[in-house]
Design a protein around this motif. Structure first.
Motif, PDB file in Angstrom:
ATOM      1  N   LEU A 209     -30.103 -25.442  -5.729  1.00 49.61           N
ATOM      2  CA  LEU A 209     -30.853 -25.150  -6.955  1.00 49.61           C
ATOM      3  C   LEU A 209     -31.259 -26.414  -7.707  1.00 49.61           C
ATOM      4  N   GLY A 210     -30.739 -27.560  -7.284  1.00 45.19           N
ATOM      5  CA  GLY A 210     -31.109 -28.817  -7.944  1.00 45.19           C
ATOM      6  C   GLY A 210     -30.501 -28.983  -9.324  1.00 45.19           C
ATOM      7  N   LEU A 211     -29.461 -28.208  -9.618  1.00 44.30           N
ATOM      8  CA  LEU A 211     -28.804 -28.302 -10.936  1.00 44.30           C
ATOM      9  C   LEU A 211     -27.661 -29.314 -10.837  1.00 44.30           C
ATOM     10  N   THR A 212     -28.030 -30.583 -10.915  1.00 44.67           N
ATOM     11  CA  THR A 212     -27.061 -31.635 -10.653  1.00 44.67           C
ATOM     12  C   THR A 212     -26.247 -32.026 -11.883  1.00 44.67           C
TER      13      THR A 212
ATOM     14  N   ASN B   7     -28.238 -19.580 -15.535  1.00 49.57           N
ATOM     15  CA  ASN B   7     -28.915 -19.963 -16.787  1.00 49.57           C
ATOM     16  C   ASN B   7     -30.093 -19.036 -17.094  1.00 49.57           C
ATOM     17  N   GLY B   8     -29.878 -17.752 -16.810  1.00 46.30           N
ATOM     18  CA  GLY B   8     -30.879 -16.750 -17.137  1.00 46.30           C
ATOM     19  C   GLY B   8     -31.972 -16.570 -16.097  1.00 46.30           C
ATOM     20  N   VAL B   9     -31.924 -17.353 -15.025  1.00 42.55           N
ATOM     21  CA  VAL B   9     -32.946 -17.244 -13.974  1.00 42.55           C
ATOM     22  C   VAL B   9     -32.316 -16.578 -12.746  1.00 42.55           C
ATOM     23  N   SER B  10     -33.024 -15.611 -12.172  1.00 47.57           N
ATOM     24  CA  SER B  10     -32.495 -14.917 -10.991  1.00 47.57           C
ATOM     25  C   SER B  10     -32.849 -15.686  -9.725  1.00 47.57           C
ATOM     26  N   TYR B  11     -31.887 -15.756  -8.845  1.00 50.24           N
ATOM     27  CA  TYR B  11     -32.097 -16.432  -7.566  1.00 50.24           C
ATOM     28  C   TYR B  11     -31.638 -15.525  -6.430  1.00 50.24           C
ATOM     29  N   GLU B  12     -32.353 -15.633  -5.325  1.00 47.64           N
ATOM     30  CA  GLU B  12     -31.908 -15.013  -4.074  1.00 47.64           C
ATOM     31  C   GLU B  12     -31.884 -16.133  -3.057  1.00 47.64           C
TER      32      GLU B  12
ATOM     33  N   ILE C 168     -27.349 -13.902  -0.843  1.00 50.81           N
ATOM     34  CA  ILE C 168     -26.705 -13.700  -2.148  1.00 50.81           C
ATOM     35  C   ILE C 168     -27.790 -13.619  -3.218  1.00 50.81           C
ATOM     36  N   ARG C 169     -27.428 -12.970  -4.293  1.00 51.27           N
ATOM     37  CA  ARG C 169     -28.277 -12.907  -5.493  1.00 51.27           C
ATOM     38  C   ARG C 169     -27.406 -13.271  -6.665  1.00 51.27           C
ATOM     39  N   LEU C 170     -27.900 -14.106  -7.516  1.00 49.79           N
ATOM     40  CA  LEU C 170     -27.151 -14.420  -8.722  1.00 49.79           C
ATOM     41  C   LEU C 170     -28.111 -14.890  -9.811  1.00 49.79           C
ATOM     42  N   THR C 171     -27.610 -14.895 -11.024  1.00 48.82           N
ATOM     43  CA  THR C 171     -28.396 -15.377 -12.152  1.00 48.82           C
ATOM     44  C   THR C 171     -27.769 -16.672 -12.629  1.00 48.82           C
TER      45      THR C 171
ATOM     46  N   GLY D 213     -23.971 -11.682  -7.129  1.00 49.69           N
ATOM     47  CA  GLY D 213     -24.025 -10.693  -8.208  1.00 49.69           C
ATOM     48  C   GLY D 213     -23.569 -11.211  -9.560  1.00 49.69           C
ATOM     49  N   ALA D 214     -23.164 -12.465  -9.617  1.00 56.50           N
ATOM     50  CA  ALA D 214     -22.577 -12.990 -10.856  1.00 56.50           C
ATOM     51  C   ALA D 214     -23.636 -13.610 -11.764  1.00 56.50           C
TER      52      ALA D 214
END
Ligand code: FES
Ligand code: FES
Length: 169
Positions: free
Chosen positions: A34-37, A12-17, A7-10, A72-73
């Motif tokens: 992502l560690g976004l707890t 908080n403005g950062v792109s992740y795969e 998957i790919r998504l953004t 994609g979100a």
């Protein structure tokens, strides 16, 4: 076991795969991968609102979604509210009006309120109550939370007089 899917998504403005198991919920992906707890997990059934995030600008419960559905979100979590170490006016208002007690529900309330204020920069109390109706606070802090959203609306309209209709940063 079903193999992981890319998957790919953004966020908080950062792109992740990433490659995720299809059964992974979005909230688990955000927290564990992502560690976004800051996004909390309460009921895991869509009832408490603790896991509320914005998906393509709309408040959704991330415990009810699979991470693969976010492919994609554009995602925004509570971590995306502050900028350069400065609290967003909404967060500031929750501090000033004591809209947080134990704080567990707070990220969900903030994200629901963020969406509300973007759509209705000057909401009535009834509109605030309706927008936050899906978020539970076990500390019964609702009055302070409503006052916090009211104060945030005032702060934002003072900060952005020419940009009514946006929550802004
Ligand atoms: S944890 Fe998602 S709604 Fe409760
Ligand atoms: S502040 Fe404690 S659950 Fe809401």
């Amino acid at each position: 076991m079903t193999p992981p899917r890319p998957i790919r998504l953004t966020v908080n403005g950062v792109s992740y795969e990433a490659a995720v198991e299809p059964r992974t919920t979005l909230v688990d992906f955000l927290r564990q991968e992502l560690g976004l707890t800051g996004t909390h997990v309460g009921c895991e059934q869509g009832a408490c609102g603790a896991c509320t995030i914005l998906l393509n600008g709309q408040a959704v419960r991330s415990c009810l979604m699979l991470a693969v559905q976010a492919d994609g979100a554009e995602v925004m979590t509570v971590e995306g509210l502050s900028r350069d170490g400065q609290l967003h006016p909404l967060q500031q208002a929750f501090m000033e009006e004591h809209g947080l007690q134990c704080g567990f529900c707070t990220p969900g309330f903030l994200m629901s309120a963020y969406e509300l204020l973007r759509q209705h920069p000057q909401p009535t109390d009834d509109e605030i109550k309706e927008a936050l109706g899906g978020n539970l606070c076990r500390c019964t802090g609702y009055q302070a939370i409503i006052k916090s959203v009211r104060l945030a609306a005032t702060k934002l309209s003072a900060a952005l007089p020419a940009a009514a209709g946006t929550v802004g940063k």
